[in-house]
Design an enzyme around this catalytic site. Sequence first.
Site, mmCIF file in Angstrom:
data_model
loop_
_atom_site.group_PDB
_atom_site.id
_atom_site.type_symbol
_atom_site.label_atom_id
_atom_site.label_comp_id
_atom_site.label_asym_id
_atom_site.label_seq_id
_atom_site.Cartn_x
_atom_site.Cartn_y
_atom_site.Cartn_z
ATOM 1 N N ASP A 152 -68.439 11.123 -29.200
ATOM 2 C CA ASP A 152 -67.818 11.598 -30.166
ATOM 3 C C ASP A 152 -69.054 11.975 -31.180
ATOM 4 O O ASP A 152 -70.338 13.043 -30.163
ATOM 5 C CB ASP A 152 -67.487 9.999 -31.130
ATOM 6 C CG ASP A 152 -66.426 10.795 -31.951
ATOM 7 O OD1 ASP A 152 -66.596 10.848 -32.802
ATOM 8 O OD2 ASP A 152 -66.257 9.382 -32.668
ATOM 9 N N ASP A 156 -73.403 11.091 -36.958
ATOM 10 C CA ASP A 156 -72.273 11.191 -37.876
ATOM 11 C C ASP A 156 -72.442 10.293 -39.402
ATOM 12 O O ASP A 156 -73.103 8.666 -39.691
ATOM 13 C CB ASP A 156 -70.351 10.641 -37.670
ATOM 14 C CG ASP A 156 -70.063 11.598 -36.887
ATOM 15 O OD1 ASP A 156 -71.299 12.370 -36.423
ATOM 16 O OD2 ASP A 156 -68.929 11.677 -36.433
ATOM 17 N N ARG A 209 -69.255 21.060 -35.706
ATOM 18 C CA ARG A 209 -70.068 20.404 -36.447
ATOM 19 C C ARG A 209 -71.688 19.937 -36.776
ATOM 20 O O ARG A 209 -72.562 19.131 -36.790
ATOM 21 C CB ARG A 209 -69.574 18.844 -36.374
ATOM 22 C CG ARG A 209 -67.843 18.529 -36.270
ATOM 23 C CD ARG A 209 -67.450 17.566 -36.396
ATOM 24 N NE ARG A 209 -66.190 17.641 -35.235
ATOM 25 C CZ ARG A 209 -65.357 15.937 -35.473
ATOM 26 N NH1 ARG A 209 -65.905 15.229 -35.048
ATOM 27 N NH2 ARG A 209 -64.307 16.313 -35.271
#
Length: 331
Positions: A152, A156, A209
Amino acid sequence: MKLRLFTLATWALSATATPNHNNPDFSLVGFAKDNPIGPTTGGRGGKTLTVTTPSDLVSAVAGDIPTTIYLSGNFNLTKRLQIGSNKSLIGRGAEITGAGLTIANRTNVIVRNLAIRYIVDNDGITIQNSTRVWIDHNEFSSDMNNGPDYYDGQCDIVRASDWITVSWNYFHDHWKSSLVGNSDALRDVDSGHLHVTYHHNYWRHSGTRGPAGRFGHQHVFNNLYEDFLYQAIHSRSDNQMLVEGNVFRGESGEALSTYGLVVPADSPNTSPDGDFEIDGFVNLGARNDWGSATVNITQIGNFTKARYWYRLTPLRDVQRVVKRGAGIGKI
Ligand SMILES: *[C@@H]1O[C@H](CO)[C@@H](O)[C@H](O)[C@H]1NC(C)=O
Ligand SMILES: *[C@@H]1O[C@H](CO)[C@@H](O)[C@H](O)[C@H]1NC(C)=O
Ligand SMILES: *[C@@H]1O[C@H](CO)[C@@H](O)[C@H](O)[C@H]1NC(C)=O
Ligand SMILES: *[C@@H]1O[C@H](CO)[C@@H](O)[C@H](O)[C@H]1NC(C)=O
Ligand SMILES: *[C@@H]1O[C@H](CO)[C@@H](O)[C@H](O)[C@H]1NC(C)=O
Ligand SMILES: *[C@@H]1O[C@H](CO)[C@@H](O)[C@H](O)[C@H]1NC(C)=O
């Protein structure tokens, strides 16, 4: 004669500049330092201990008592490490595998000099509903062989987290690097929070990202991107970004976008053509070097200036300074 004098003068200038490049200032700057609730100090003032096993690590990071924890060796975690408030985790030749780190409902945490690798189906670090966090001089890596969703995020930052600095990290060989704000359902929770400074990070061979921000404010400066394949700096869903002094090299796709579309190479969950969000905003400060990568700015925002002290590395020095200073074993 004139030429000679000129050469001497140039030499003298670069000689005085050299020590700064060899010993860059690695102290804390940005939102984790200058914010309304106080600077991030981690375990400062508390006890210090060294851990070498996962079980000792789990107990060392629990609770809110200020503690500096030095990590040595390989920590193959079987579940996510829940880090308490007022902690500094500092690697001394340390690698985290198996499961990543969570900072949830906490404040005042420093994570430094750790290698965090191959965290399957979850994030390397998740910062959730937490404030005052400094992620510095770590190395995050896996591979890009299994598509965007096998691993993932690398780091984050979600659920109204605030006052965070992500500096001098080496992010590489990974698809989805760093997402700020992860859900439409949290728009009201997140809005007005998610202030993050990203500076002097080195991204190499990444997918998307770098970072992607939603609903918040991020200051993205002096980062180096090499072979950042798809969508690097992405401001969407009303997010505001100030972007300056960054350098793109190699085969990089889209350096910067405020267009809401999340490309299919990310992890669209509503349509194979990508997910449509509303656009974000960006302001450009000092000049960037986009290399051969593209830029798509649809909205200029109002995050025109970071209201804290910071020193920009001159654009021509960014590649050298960041490569030399980012990642583990540099501090
Ligand atoms: C970590 O532990 C798991 C399960 O015990 C094992 O499959 C894996 O190979 C280990 N990884 C490392 C890097 O030691
Ligand atoms: C430790 O963290 C808590 C928040 O969880 C905070 O209230 C407290 O003031 C901190 N203690 C010190 C000594 O910094
Ligand atoms: C954080 O707080 C929320 C709300 O109280 C709770 O649901 C959640 O389990 C907490 N998370 C952790 C890791 O403590
Ligand atoms: C956020 O963390 C605080 C503790 O700092 C807790 O009281 C609150 O319930 C948490 N909220 C959510 C939504 O997790
Ligand atoms: C740039 O943004 C516009 C929307 O303003 C969109 O129509 C266009 O497809 C975007 N370009 C790329 C290359 O994504
Ligand atoms: C900045 O722009 C956003 C989006 O248009 C707006 O919601 C916000 O109020 C503005 N902030 C300031 C301080 O003007």
